[in-house]
Motif scaffolding. Structure first.
Motif, PDB file in Angstrom:
ATOM      1  N   GLY A  39      21.137  61.508  61.559  1.00 20.19           N
ATOM      2  CA  GLY A  39      20.028  60.651  61.893  1.00 20.19           C
ATOM      3  C   GLY A  39      19.039  61.241  63.208  1.00 20.19           C
ATOM      4  N   ALA A  42      16.932  63.942  61.461  1.00 22.16           N
ATOM      5  CA  ALA A  42      15.984  63.281  60.482  1.00 22.16           C
ATOM      6  C   ALA A  42      14.782  62.876  61.113  1.00 22.16           C
ATOM      7  N   PRO A  46      11.316  64.617  59.973  1.00 18.06           N
ATOM      8  CA  PRO A  46      11.044  63.720  58.888  1.00 18.06           C
ATOM      9  C   PRO A  46      10.546  64.195  57.447  1.00 18.06           C
ATOM     10  N   THR A  50      13.764  63.520  54.850  1.00 24.28           N
ATOM     11  CA  THR A  50      13.641  61.937  54.487  1.00 24.28           C
ATOM     12  C   THR A  50      13.001  62.122  53.096  1.00 24.28           C
ATOM     13  N   ARG A  55      11.524  56.309  52.563  1.00 20.96           N
ATOM     14  CA  ARG A  55      11.039  55.908  53.823  1.00 20.96           C
ATOM     15  C   ARG A  55       9.984  54.948  53.940  1.00 20.96           C
ATOM     16  N   ILE A  63      16.364  50.764  62.136  1.00 21.72           N
ATOM     17  CA  ILE A  63      17.165  51.963  61.589  1.00 21.72           C
ATOM     18  C   ILE A  63      17.682  52.608  63.126  1.00 21.72           C
ATOM     19  N   ASP A 124      18.031  61.129  54.929  1.00 19.17           N
ATOM     20  CA  ASP A 124      18.334  59.717  55.044  1.00 19.17           C
ATOM     21  C   ASP A 124      18.798  58.918  54.030  1.00 19.17           C
ATOM     22  N   TRP A 125      18.623  59.567  52.690  1.00 20.10           N
ATOM     23  CA  TRP A 125      19.222  58.610  51.518  1.00 20.10           C
ATOM     24  C   TRP A 125      20.636  58.714  51.681  1.00 20.10           C
TER      25      TRP A 125
END
Length: 377
Positions: A39, A42, A46, A50, A55, A63, A124-125
């Motif tokens: 995380g 990310a 980003p 991501t 997003r 988050i 992120d997914w």
């Protein structure tokens, strides 16, 4: 070095985890620490790590709070297990990752403006889906277990997890490729009049319509995977899982994933369903795809003739003779009853899973190559 060897042994093993020795809590702490570390990466990158479509849907502040809570829980468990000598090698690994995440800025990493058209992988997914799916479905499986002796880390879980990682990380490539294919192959079929009529449908009717349309395409596509030898080479990978749980559905060849998503998205695009309806459909298909593979004892009474349940889909994965090439639907079981492909059996549940003959190799890379190297004897 010894701690690293123990971690490698843990990831390569399978079986039940005995409580009271710090292994269960240690794995929870390490898993949370790994997700937090991913995380923070990310947050730092980003634009590359991501998913643009995703997003726009989640709240970054929420988050951050989730990451902070996860860091506290992982760090607390790691310290407790270290102090009381419970699997210290595991606790120290978790604490080291928590410390590294904190040093990299943790949940406070600022996210500034960035380009929105860069190549990316869906980290992120992957994080959100793994965290959500594992928390929800492992809990459900423990409450309503079909095979109560089946552990969370059952045989071949590593292979399915590798499929889970890759198929989620390349979500950007899959979305880009399927969108290009859909627009290129089916763009001519889109009619503004039909699209306007579809978009004016009441939400419940539109949702039922999109699921039905998608499932009709899914049914015949799925049936083709079983009846066309060339396509079966791809689909056999999915059927090779010998245990059913929430992770088993992730075992899917990337080429099959591209073909199926393109064909299912085509009528959705051509008919012009609204974004709200498509978003709701994604939630439904995401839940059913995982739940129907889960190790849960759910049949839903008479509704099982209308809706695809774990019981219905478990039969599709069975090696039992009466289950071969049956139960193709993904959402509506009545399609198989309508087309004469529903399983007919006196037994409630199948005995064995996998492909007859067990000729598909274990391991992600071997399964990736399998459709192109398999020579049927």
């Amino acid at each position: 070095m010894q701690e690293l060897d123990k971690l490698n042994q843990l990831t390569e093993s399978h079986g039940e985890l005995r409580p009271g020795k710090g292994l269960i809590s240690g794995i929870v702490a390490l898993s949370l620490a790994i997700l937090c570390f991913l995380g923070v990466l990310a947050f730092h990158f980003p634009e590359y790590l991501t998913t643009p479509q995703l997003r726009q849907s989640y709240n970054v502040d929420v988050i951050r709070k989730i990451m902070y809570a996860a860091l506290v829980i992982a760090g607390g468990i790691a310290i407790f297990n270290t102090v009381f000598g419970r699997a210290r090698w595991l606790a120290l690994a978790a604490f080291a990752l928590v410390a590294l995440t904190a040093l990299l800025g943790g949940h406070k990493v600022p996210v500034n403006d960035f380009a929105d058209n860069t190549p990316y992988i869906g980290l992120d997914w992957f994080i959100l889906d793994l965290l959500g799916s594992s928390l929800i479905f492992i809990f459900i499986e423990k409450l309503f277990a079909l095979r109560k002796k089946q552990p969370v880390f059952r045989p071949e879980w590593q292979t399915d997890f590798h499929h889970f990682i890759v198929n989620h990380m390349v979500v950007g490539f899959v979305l880009l490729a399927t969108n290009l294919l859909v627009h290129k192959l089916f763009g001519w079929a889109a009619k503004d009049g039909v699209r306007f009529w579809v978009q004016e449908l009441p939400f419940p009717i539109a949702l039922f319509g999109i699921i039905l349309v998608a499932d009709l395409v899914q049914y015949w596509t799925h049936r083709a995977y079983h009846e066309v030898p060339l396509l079966w080479r791809l689909h056999a990978v999915h059927h090779s899982a010998k245990s059913m749980d929430w992770l088993a559905g992730s075992r899917q060849h990337i080429v099959e994933l591209l073909i199926t998503r393109t064909l299912v998205l085509a009528p959705i695009y051509v008919l012009g369903f609204s974004k709200e309806v498509i978003d709701a459909y994604i939630v439904v298909v995401g839940f059913q795809a995982v739940f129907n593979h889960a190790n849960v004892s759910v049949r839903l009474g008479p509704l099982r003739y209308l809706i695809v349940t774990p019981n219905f889909h478990h039969w599709h994965h069975s090696q039992d003779d009466e289950a071969i090439d049956r139960n193709y639907a993904a959402h509506f079981a009545f399609l198989d009853h309508l087309f004469g492909t529903a399983v007919q059996s006196d037994r409630k549940w199948p005995d064995r899973y996998g492909v007859q003959g067990d000729y598909v190799p274990d391991g992600f890379l071997k399964q990736l190559a399998f459709p192109f190297v398999w020579k049927k004897s």
